[in-house]
Write a protein that holds these residues in place. Structure first.
Motif, PDB file in Angstrom:
ATOM      1  N   GLY A 172      -2.675 -37.180 -34.851  1.00 12.10           N
ATOM      2  CA  GLY A 172      -1.556 -37.621 -35.336  1.00 12.10           C
ATOM      3  C   GLY A 172      -1.346 -37.200 -36.488  1.00 12.10           C
ATOM      4  N   THR A 173      -0.446 -37.641 -37.497  1.00 13.25           N
ATOM      5  CA  THR A 173       0.199 -37.252 -38.710  1.00 13.25           C
ATOM      6  C   THR A 173      -1.298 -36.920 -39.614  1.00 13.25           C
ATOM      7  OG1 THR A 173       2.017 -38.485 -38.496  1.00 13.25           O
ATOM      8  CG2 THR A 173       1.304 -37.686 -40.904  1.00 13.25           C
ATOM      9  N   MET A 174      -2.332 -38.017 -39.847  1.00  9.81           N
ATOM     10  CA  MET A 174      -3.524 -37.684 -40.659  1.00  9.81           C
ATOM     11  C   MET A 174      -4.419 -36.897 -39.885  1.00  9.81           C
ATOM     12  SD  MET A 174      -2.325 -39.085 -43.336  1.00  9.81           S
ATOM     13  CE  MET A 174      -3.972 -38.937 -44.107  1.00  9.81           C
ATOM     14  N   LYS A 192      -9.426 -49.943 -34.127  1.00 11.47           N
ATOM     15  CA  LYS A 192     -10.595 -49.349 -34.847  1.00 11.47           C
ATOM     16  C   LYS A 192     -11.774 -49.758 -34.444  1.00 11.47           C
ATOM     17  CE  LYS A 192      -7.689 -47.834 -38.480  1.00 11.47           C
ATOM     18  NZ  LYS A 192      -7.185 -46.399 -38.513  1.00 11.47           N
ATOM     19  N   ALA A 210      -8.795 -41.468 -37.064  1.00 11.70           N
ATOM     20  CA  ALA A 210      -7.595 -41.684 -37.622  1.00 11.70           C
ATOM     21  C   ALA A 210      -6.553 -41.983 -36.669  1.00 11.70           C
ATOM     22  CB  ALA A 210      -7.105 -40.208 -38.227  1.00 11.70           C
ATOM     23  N   VAL A 211      -6.884 -43.172 -35.902  1.00 16.65           N
ATOM     24  CA  VAL A 211      -6.028 -43.757 -34.719  1.00 16.65           C
ATOM     25  C   VAL A 211      -4.836 -44.730 -35.544  1.00 16.65           C
ATOM     26  CG1 VAL A 211      -7.877 -43.360 -33.064  1.00 16.65           C
ATOM     27  CG2 VAL A 211      -7.612 -45.658 -34.234  1.00 16.65           C
ATOM     28  N   PHE A 212      -4.376 -45.584 -34.859  1.00 12.58           N
ATOM     29  CA  PHE A 212      -3.453 -46.490 -35.200  1.00 12.58           C
ATOM     30  C   PHE A 212      -4.079 -47.519 -36.153  1.00 12.58           C
ATOM     31  CE2 PHE A 212      -1.312 -45.827 -30.771  1.00 12.58           C
ATOM     32  CZ  PHE A 212      -0.678 -44.803 -31.487  1.00 12.58           C
ATOM     33  N   GLU A 213      -3.215 -48.082 -37.117  1.00 15.24           N
ATOM     34  CA  GLU A 213      -3.966 -49.088 -38.208  1.00 15.24           C
ATOM     35  C   GLU A 213      -3.984 -50.401 -37.420  1.00 15.24           C
ATOM     36  OE1 GLU A 213      -5.299 -48.480 -40.802  1.00 15.24           O
ATOM     37  OE2 GLU A 213      -4.901 -49.520 -42.621  1.00 15.24           O
ATOM     38  N   SER A 245      -5.918 -46.960 -44.070  1.00 12.36           N
ATOM     39  CA  SER A 245      -5.485 -47.077 -45.416  1.00 12.36           C
ATOM     40  C   SER A 245      -5.667 -48.447 -45.936  1.00 12.36           C
ATOM     41  CB  SER A 245      -4.156 -46.660 -45.542  1.00 12.36           C
ATOM     42  OG  SER A 245      -3.470 -46.927 -44.425  1.00 12.36           O
ATOM     43  N   HIS A 272     -10.598 -42.088 -46.973  1.00 19.53           N
ATOM     44  CA  HIS A 272      -9.093 -42.045 -47.091  1.00 19.53           C
ATOM     45  C   HIS A 272      -8.475 -41.073 -47.604  1.00 19.53           C
ATOM     46  CE1 HIS A 272      -5.567 -44.680 -48.835  1.00 19.53           C
ATOM     47  NE2 HIS A 272      -5.307 -44.158 -47.532  1.00 19.53           N
ATOM     48  N   PHE A 273      -7.996 -40.376 -46.757  1.00 15.40           N
ATOM     49  CA  PHE A 273      -7.241 -39.138 -47.141  1.00 15.40           C
ATOM     50  C   PHE A 273      -5.868 -39.545 -47.476  1.00 15.40           C
ATOM     51  CE2 PHE A 273     -10.016 -35.446 -46.098  1.00 15.40           C
ATOM     52  CZ  PHE A 273     -10.849 -36.149 -45.284  1.00 15.40           C
ATOM     53  N   GLU A 285      -8.144 -37.156 -28.492  1.00 15.06           N
ATOM     54  CA  GLU A 285      -7.087 -37.844 -28.424  1.00 15.06           C
ATOM     55  C   GLU A 285      -7.400 -38.615 -26.766  1.00 15.06           C
ATOM     56  OE1 GLU A 285      -4.093 -39.156 -29.239  1.00 15.06           O
ATOM     57  OE2 GLU A 285      -3.830 -38.201 -31.075  1.00 15.06           O
ATOM     58  N   LEU A 286      -6.589 -39.607 -26.377  1.00 17.30           N
ATOM     59  CA  LEU A 286      -6.938 -40.466 -24.988  1.00 17.30           C
ATOM     60  C   LEU A 286      -6.134 -39.749 -24.140  1.00 17.30           C
ATOM     61  CD1 LEU A 286      -7.062 -44.012 -25.818  1.00 17.30           C
ATOM     62  CD2 LEU A 286      -8.778 -42.400 -25.569  1.00 17.30           C
ATOM     63  N   SER A 345      -1.432 -38.419 -47.471  1.00 18.67           N
ATOM     64  CA  SER A 345      -0.598 -37.593 -46.618  1.00 18.67           C
ATOM     65  C   SER A 345       0.311 -36.696 -47.393  1.00 18.67           C
ATOM     66  CB  SER A 345       0.509 -38.348 -45.897  1.00 18.67           C
ATOM     67  OG  SER A 345       1.133 -37.783 -45.069  1.00 18.67           O
ATOM     68  N   ASN A 398     -10.338 -43.249 -41.790  1.00 18.65           N
ATOM     69  CA  ASN A 398      -9.422 -43.248 -42.528  1.00 18.65           C
ATOM     70  C   ASN A 398      -8.407 -44.071 -42.819  1.00 18.65           C
ATOM     71  OD1 ASN A 398      -7.796 -41.335 -43.943  1.00 18.65           O
ATOM     72  ND2 ASN A 398      -6.266 -41.120 -42.558  1.00 18.65           N
TER      73      ASN A 398
HETATM   74  P1  NAI Z   1      -0.188 -41.555 -36.162  1.00 16.35           P
HETATM   75  O1  NAI Z   1       0.642 -42.585 -35.326  1.00 16.35           O
HETATM   76  O2  NAI Z   1       0.801 -40.148 -36.663  1.00 16.35           O
HETATM   77  O3  NAI Z   1      -1.605 -40.959 -35.252  1.00 16.35           O
HETATM   78  C1  NAI Z   1      -2.365 -41.822 -34.775  1.00 16.35           C
HETATM   79  C2  NAI Z   1      -3.016 -40.769 -33.304  1.00 16.35           C
HETATM   80  O4  NAI Z   1      -4.084 -41.681 -32.997  1.00 16.35           O
HETATM   81  C3  NAI Z   1      -1.761 -40.785 -32.493  1.00 16.35           C
HETATM   82  O5  NAI Z   1      -1.807 -39.447 -32.101  1.00 16.35           O
HETATM   83  C4  NAI Z   1      -2.329 -41.542 -31.253  1.00 16.35           C
HETATM   84  O6  NAI Z   1      -2.201 -40.970 -29.972  1.00 16.35           O
HETATM   85  C5  NAI Z   1      -3.792 -41.530 -31.487  1.00 16.35           C
HETATM   86  N1  NAI Z   1      -4.540 -42.656 -30.972  1.00 16.35           N
HETATM   87  C6  NAI Z   1      -4.350 -43.758 -31.097  1.00 16.35           C
HETATM   88  N2  NAI Z   1      -5.285 -44.738 -30.382  1.00 16.35           N
HETATM   89  C7  NAI Z   1      -6.209 -43.804 -30.228  1.00 16.35           C
HETATM   90  C8  NAI Z   1      -7.329 -43.941 -29.495  1.00 16.35           C
HETATM   91  N3  NAI Z   1      -7.897 -45.326 -29.160  1.00 16.35           N
HETATM   92  N4  NAI Z   1      -8.334 -42.974 -29.356  1.00 16.35           N
HETATM   93  C9  NAI Z   1      -7.945 -41.732 -29.532  1.00 16.35           C
HETATM   94  N5  NAI Z   1      -6.488 -41.488 -30.309  1.00 16.35           N
HETATM   95  C10 NAI Z   1      -5.883 -42.604 -30.504  1.00 16.35           C
HETATM   96  O7  NAI Z   1      -0.877 -42.139 -37.370  1.00 16.35           O
HETATM   97  P2  NAI Z   1      -1.287 -41.757 -38.682  1.00 16.35           P
HETATM   98  O8  NAI Z   1      -0.053 -41.646 -39.807  1.00 16.35           O
HETATM   99  O9  NAI Z   1      -1.828 -40.239 -38.653  1.00 16.35           O
HETATM  100  O10 NAI Z   1      -2.334 -42.684 -39.152  1.00 16.35           O
HETATM  101  C11 NAI Z   1      -3.535 -42.681 -38.716  1.00 16.35           C
HETATM  102  C12 NAI Z   1      -4.432 -43.518 -39.608  1.00 16.35           C
HETATM  103  O11 NAI Z   1      -4.562 -43.079 -41.007  1.00 16.35           O
HETATM  104  C13 NAI Z   1      -4.093 -45.030 -39.881  1.00 16.35           C
HETATM  105  O12 NAI Z   1      -5.185 -45.791 -40.110  1.00 16.35           O
HETATM  106  C14 NAI Z   1      -3.365 -45.011 -41.232  1.00 16.35           C
HETATM  107  O13 NAI Z   1      -3.298 -46.397 -41.765  1.00 16.35           O
HETATM  108  C15 NAI Z   1      -4.134 -44.019 -41.845  1.00 16.35           C
HETATM  109  N6  NAI Z   1      -3.575 -43.542 -43.037  1.00 16.35           N
HETATM  110  C16 NAI Z   1      -2.185 -43.002 -42.706  1.00 16.35           C
HETATM  111  C17 NAI Z   1      -1.419 -42.444 -43.760  1.00 16.35           C
HETATM  112  C18 NAI Z   1      -0.257 -41.702 -43.636  1.00 16.35           C
HETATM  113  O14 NAI Z   1       0.640 -41.483 -44.653  1.00 16.35           O
HETATM  114  N7  NAI Z   1       0.591 -41.788 -42.522  1.00 16.35           N
HETATM  115  C19 NAI Z   1      -2.365 -42.052 -45.064  1.00 16.35           C
HETATM  116  C20 NAI Z   1      -3.421 -42.593 -45.087  1.00 16.35           C
HETATM  117  C21 NAI Z   1      -4.077 -43.119 -44.142  1.00 16.35           C
END
Ligand code: NAI
Ligand code: 3HC
Length: 706
Positions: A307-309, A392, A384-387, A414, A435-436, A328-329, A438, A412
């Motif tokens: 995803g984003t991160m 996790k 870097a999956v859902f928070e 947050s 912890h990266f 990814e799943l 964005s 990763n």
């Molecule tokens: P996102 O929703 O953009 O990406 C999460 C990805 O993880 C999705 O592509 C999803 O399909 C995948 N995913 C979910 N469950 C999974 C699993 N069990 N196995 C494999 N893939 C799986 O979320 P984002 O923003 O990238 O955040 C990811 C992590 O990074 C979170 O823990 C968040 O707190 C942390 N983070 C986010 C920041 C941000 O600004 N977006 C900054 C720093 C940390």
């Protein structure tokens, strides 16, 4: 001459040449001992009838990193650098600088005062003083324009950016392509010089080429840098110093440069930026490991979640030439994630920042998988999956089962508890937070979060790896939000509370912007998405349950479908395709309604109150973090805030800013709001014990060590 002087500058005579070598490790900073040593060796050479030419060079891999920044606060600057350079410029024997490696700041100025300069084509030189809140104060602003022309000198001095020696027109009398031949070719140059009668070419005799400084040059330059120089004190003084070079004879120009240099040096910004220079270096000094601690070899990386991160993190490794497997799943999610990465690279290629070949090479390092078995051989995995803690934990349980022995397992997250994540594996010593921020491929900061059981070699490997992927790593401990996000919470809370009390969001944003942040809290919230903060608040309900007013307006906006920029409305309104926030009176009406419901009285907010409530509460949280040992030193917090949150470097970071304001004043302001704001004040404005203690002792955060 003291023993120290005699070792940092050494001299030997080779025929008719006196070879003076600096060897003040690690960077040949021009400290007092070096200046005294240079004077002594130059005078000895001038008094030695056998010496016809003096060569100044270095025994280290670089020529010189410039003035010794750590001396600036001591005031012990005699003999000062300009005196040394005067002696060189007025010497009656030719002085040749041989730049065997980078020369910055005073190091380059030393070379500019010599009569001849020699280097190799790819060597880097520059005048980075502006990054320290000052300007070149040893003639650089006067001599460089005389040699290279005004436009190039102006740009180098105001931007502080280094250039290759070969690109610096008019400065070098000899440029050698092969660095290995530098010394032999320099010897031949000197022999020729002696043969030709030892002519002396002084920069002070060069008339400035005013054609390189058309009348509109300076005004256009000012306009061009206005945005990036916003709030900074020294860039304008740098420009004024170069203007002086154009209009004044060298002697008067040097005088003007000295005045401007001292004006900068006395400014709080110079203290802040010099503090930050050392803060960044100090972030790498960590007591959790030492030289003997082994480092694990990271040759391949797995990333879970594209995803984003996950995507941004993967790019960092591909950029550094390290192969990545992304998991990814679902295949569609994987494809989407890899597609976003490709588009990011394509955008860089369109802007000319990346060649097509580099783009393909980087993409070739990125592989996808939907099976955990694809991660069996990687040396490091970053999740870097859902928070969500349960997601996790599922991920880490699977990693524990599949990853090879010795692999580092990183999250990763947050906000979530790294210890809890580590404990669901059989190898908590291998688990760490990385912890990266964005966008992860752009932001320089990496919070390295050590768990209770994380081993020293895993910490050391992570800190060193950060350098490889061009991040600035700061080691922190476990708590909700770690350092950065934990401190941002009170900042956002106060902005929201003031909106509830009747402050215009654009007023709050303007005050914070004027303070130097890239944008105010409401613009930032709209950009990030108000729903993100909403979900965090929902997950931490028990933490804020005692305060029914907590971000109540923001909650209502989210419930009303105003999630921010991405939907065209949040605290502000947005026209399609335009990021410019448009104030919306509806929001003030919502705030009024909510305030009435809660009995919150309207209040007039001065600029000062807005600033203090946002920034001092953030600092107060920093004081808690420091005392709890979540950050090892206040300068680490400053590095996190400058690189992770755009805190203006000219304030040095929040803790340096507090030290500059005076902790007694920060403490008094916290007490004032605690007493003025009723129950709300009592709940949120209690000064941290460390702030109170240091304020009473007349100390600074920088003095605190656990
Ligand atoms: P996102 O929703 O953009 O990406 C999460 C990805 O993880 C999705 O592509 C999803 O399909 C995948 N995913 C979910 N469950 C999974 C699993 N069990 N196995 C494999 N893939 C799986 O979320 P984002 O923003 O990238 O955040 C990811 C992590 O990074 C979170 O823990 C968040 O707190 C942390 N983070 C986010 C920041 C941000 O600004 N977006 C900054 C720093 C940390
Ligand atoms: N003064 C004092 N200490 C310095 C220093 C300087 N000019 N430059 C570097 N150091 C210290 C660092 O703090 C670090 O200390 P640490 O080991 O305790 O952390 C150590 O030297 C090594 O520094 P780096 O890790 O940065 O070494 P690198 O090899 O990676 O980089 C460098 C070398 C490119 C020279 C880099 O250190 C640098 O950019 N230094 C600052 C250059 C600069 O800003 N010069 C201008 C000084 S002001 C001036 O000259 C005023 C004049 O105009 C009058």
């Amino acid at each position: 001459m003291s023993a120290e002087q005699s070792t940092v500058v050494v001299s030997q005579n080779q025929g008719e040449t006196a070879l003076i070598m600096m060897q003040n490790a690690p960077v040949n900073a021009l400290s007092k001992a070096v200046r005294v040593g240079l004077i002594a060796e130059i005078e000895a050479a001038l008094n030695n009838a056998n010496v016809k030419v003096i060569v100044i060079s270095s025994q280290l891999g670089l020529f010189s990193g410039g003035a010794d920044i750590s001396e600036f606060s001591s005031g012990n600057l005699q003999p000062n650098l300009p005196e040394v350079l005067d002696l060189i410029e007025n010497a009656n024997k030719p002085v040749v600088a041989v730049l065997n490696g980078p020369a910055f700041g005073g190091g380059l100025e030393l070379a500019l005062a010599c009569h001849y300069r020699i280097s190799f084509a790819d060597n880097k030189v520059g005048l980075p003083e502006v990054n320290l809140g000052i300007l070149p104060g040893a003639g650089g602003t006067q001599r460089l324009p005389r040699l290279t022309g005004v436009a190039q000198a102006l740009d180098m001095i105001v931007s502080g950016k280094p250039v290759k020696a070969a690109a610096l027109n008019g400065v070098f009398d000899l440029i050698v392509d092969d660095p290995a031949k530098l010394m032999s070719e320099s010897q031949a140059f000197v022999a020729q010089l002696i043969n030709d009668g030892c002519e002396i070419k002084r920069v002070k005799d060069i008339e400035i080429d005013t054609e390189t400084a058309p009348s509109e040059l300076f005004s256009q330059y000012r306009q061009g840098i206005a945005k990036q120089a916003r709030g900074f004190f020294s860039p304008e003084r740098c420009i004024q110093a170069v203007e002086a070079a154009v209009t004044l004879p060298l002697k008067d120009g040097l005088q003007k440069e000295a005045e401007l240099f001292m004006e900068c040096m006395r400014s709080p910004q110079a203290r802040a930026q010099q503090h930050f220079f050392f803060a960044e270096k100090a972030a790498g000094h960590v007591s959790d490991y030492d030289k003997s601690t082994p480092v694990r070899d990271i040759k391949s990386v797995g990333i879970i979640g594209a995803g984003t991160m996950g995507g941004g993190i993967a790019m960092n490794f591909a950029n550094a030439g390290i192969p990545v497997v992304m998991l990814e799943l679902k295949a569609e999610a994987l494809e989407k994630g890899l597609g976003v990465i490709r588009r990011n690279y394509e955008n860089s290629a369109k802007k000319g920042k990346l060649s097509q070949q580099d783009l393909e090479d980087r993409m070739a390092l990125l592989h996808g998988t939907t099976e955990y078995s694809g991660l069996a051989d990687v040396d490091l995995v970053i999740e870097a999956v859902f928070e969500k803690m349960d997601v996790k934990k599922q991920v880490f349980t699977q990693l524990d089962a599949i990853c090879k022995k010795g692999a580092i397992l990183a999250s990763n997250t947050s906000t979530l508890d790294i210890n809890e994540i580590a404990d669901c594996t059989s190898r908590p010593e291998d688990v760490i937070g990385l912890h990266f921020f964005s966008p992860a491929n752009v932001m320089k900061l990496l919070e390295v979060v050590k768990g209770e059981k994380t081993s020293a070699d895993v910490i050391k490997t992570s800190m060193q790896l950060a350098k490889k992927i061009r991040k600035v790593a700061v080691l922190v401990g476990v708590c909700f939000g770690f350092v950065g996000n934990r401190m941002i919470e009170p900042y956002g809370r106060e902005a929201n509370r003031m909106m509830l009390e009747g402050a215009d969001p654009e007023h709050v944003d303007r005050v914070i912007y004027d303070f130097g942040l890239p944008m105010g809290p409401f613009t930032m919230g709209d950009m990030a998405g108000l729903d993100i903060g909403y979900f965090v608040r929902q997950s931490r309900k028990e933490h804020i349950a005692h305060d029914p007013s907590y971000a109540v307006v923001a909650d209502r906006l989210v419930k009303d479908g105003r999630a921010g920029l991405k939907v065209g409305k949040g605290v502000y309104l947005y026209e399609a395709g335009n990021r410019k926030p448009i104030p919306d009176p509806t929001v003030a009406q919502i705030a009024k309604e909510e305030a009435e419901k809660l009995g919150v009285k309207p209040r007039k907010h001065s600029d000062e109150e807005i600033l203090e409530r946002c920034i001092f509460t953030l600092i107060n949280e920093g004081a808690h973090i420091l005392e709890e040992g979540i950050a090892a030193k206040s300068s680490d917090i400053d590095v996190i805030y400058v690189y992770g949150y755009g805190f203006p470097v000219f304030r040095g970071g929040p803790m340096q800013y507090a030290d500059e304001v005076g902790l007694d004043k920060v403490y008094a302001a916290m007490c004032k709001y605690r007493d003025e704001l009723g129950e709300y004040g009592k709940a949120w404005f209690e000064p941290a014990p460390l702030l109170k203690r240091l304020a009473e002792q007349g100390k600074r955060f920088a003095d605190f060590a656990k």
